[in-house]
Design an enzyme around this catalytic site. Structure first.
Site, PDB file in Angstrom:
ATOM      1  N   SER A 297       4.765 -19.468 -19.368  1.00  0.00           N
ATOM      2  CA  SER A 297       5.937 -19.922 -19.638  1.00  0.00           C
ATOM      3  C   SER A 297       6.521 -21.125 -19.939  1.00  0.00           C
ATOM      4  CB  SER A 297       6.921 -19.197 -18.621  1.00  0.00           C
ATOM      5  OG  SER A 297       8.243 -19.356 -18.652  1.00  0.00           O
TER       6      SER A 297
ATOM      7  N   ASP B 193       9.118  -8.860 -23.045  1.00  0.00           N
ATOM      8  CA  ASP B 193       9.398  -9.950 -22.068  1.00  0.00           C
ATOM      9  C   ASP B 193      10.720 -10.350 -22.699  1.00  0.00           C
ATOM     10  OD1 ASP B 193       9.538 -12.867 -21.295  1.00  0.00           O
ATOM     11  OD2 ASP B 193       7.673 -13.225 -22.022  1.00  0.00           O
TER      12      ASP B 193
ATOM     13  N   HIS C 285       7.786 -10.514 -18.538  1.00  0.00           N
ATOM     14  CA  HIS C 285       7.254 -11.743 -18.499  1.00  0.00           C
ATOM     15  C   HIS C 285       6.565 -11.970 -17.177  1.00  0.00           C
ATOM     16  CE1 HIS C 285       8.225 -16.011 -19.179  1.00  0.00           C
ATOM     17  NE2 HIS C 285       8.637 -16.178 -18.161  1.00  0.00           N
TER      18      HIS C 285
END
Length: 231
Positions: free
Chosen positions: A121, A171, A203
């Protein structure tokens, strides 16, 4: 006015080589927004058997979240969550990560050819921002569930570092189209980039991603890693 980040020294959980030997490879794991190094060091535990000569470290990002009740840390603040904010934030945090990488490589008597960066991320943003702009190319960059900051600003990048991008199709935090954008921009810039979009994954990192990342790191680090000669 001085930048307070210049005075910070990053640190976080570490894993020594499983072999018991002096490290000949260094894998740096960069966590996402609101987490800390203890979150991603688990990737190192999962990959130790594949990379028994590697040292792993997962530094804690330099800034605590502004709302203390949630804990965790950030590489840079997120307010707008816009492409402009991602680029500006990653550029601002790049220097402290660069210094950390230099320090860790000296600690292990290694150079960038023995270095791999792995991000999740926001950590992927930092791995790409910093890794693509090192004076010497790292061996590999792996990005999970992230994006490429400044995808339109790769003209100054001169690197031979291969990149692996892994992203879930479901996601809802960093949508999967960012993976396509990154892959296209990196490929156009002449950077070898593999893209894997994992069906049904939100995610996060699952067993498929772990396997892809571990295989990629093993292949790339085995090509180039070696200690710096002493004397």
């Amino acid at each position: 006015m001085t930048d307070p980040l210049n005075d910070l020294v990053l640190d976080g959980p570490r894993l020594d080589p499983l072999s018991g030997n002096t490290a000949s490879q260094l894998v740096v794991l960069l966590h996402g927004y609101g987490a800390d190094g203890s979150d991603l060091i688990e990737l190192g535990r999962a990959w130790q058997s594949l990379l028994p000569e590697a040292a792993f470290i997962a530094p804690n990002a330099p800034e605590p979240l502004p709302f203390e009740a949630f804990g965790g840390r950030q590489w840079f603040a997120l307010t707008e969550r816009s492409l402009h904010e991602y680029r500006i934030g990653a550029e601002a945090a790049q220097s402290i990560l660069d210094r950390f990488l230099d320090t860790e490589l000296r600690r292990h008597n290694l150079d960038d050819s023995s270095l791999a960066l792995v991000g999740f991320s926001q950590g992927t943003m930092m791995a790409l921002q910093c890794g693509l702009r090192r004076k010497s190319s790292p061996s590999a960059i792996v990005g999970f569930s992230g994006l490429l900051p400044g995808a339109d600003r790769l003209g100054e990048v001169r690197t031979s570092c291969p990149v692996l991008i892994v992203h879930g199709t479901e996601d809802d935090v960093v949508p999967c189209y960012h993976a396509d954008t990154a892959h296209a921009a990196l490929t156009q810039a002449g950077i070898a980039c593999d893209l894997h979009k994992l069906a049904g994954l939100p995610h996060s990192i699952d067993e498929r991603g772990l396997a892809l990342g571990g295989k990629f790191l093993k292949e790339q680090l085995s090509k180039t890693s070696c200690p710096i000669p002493i004397g």
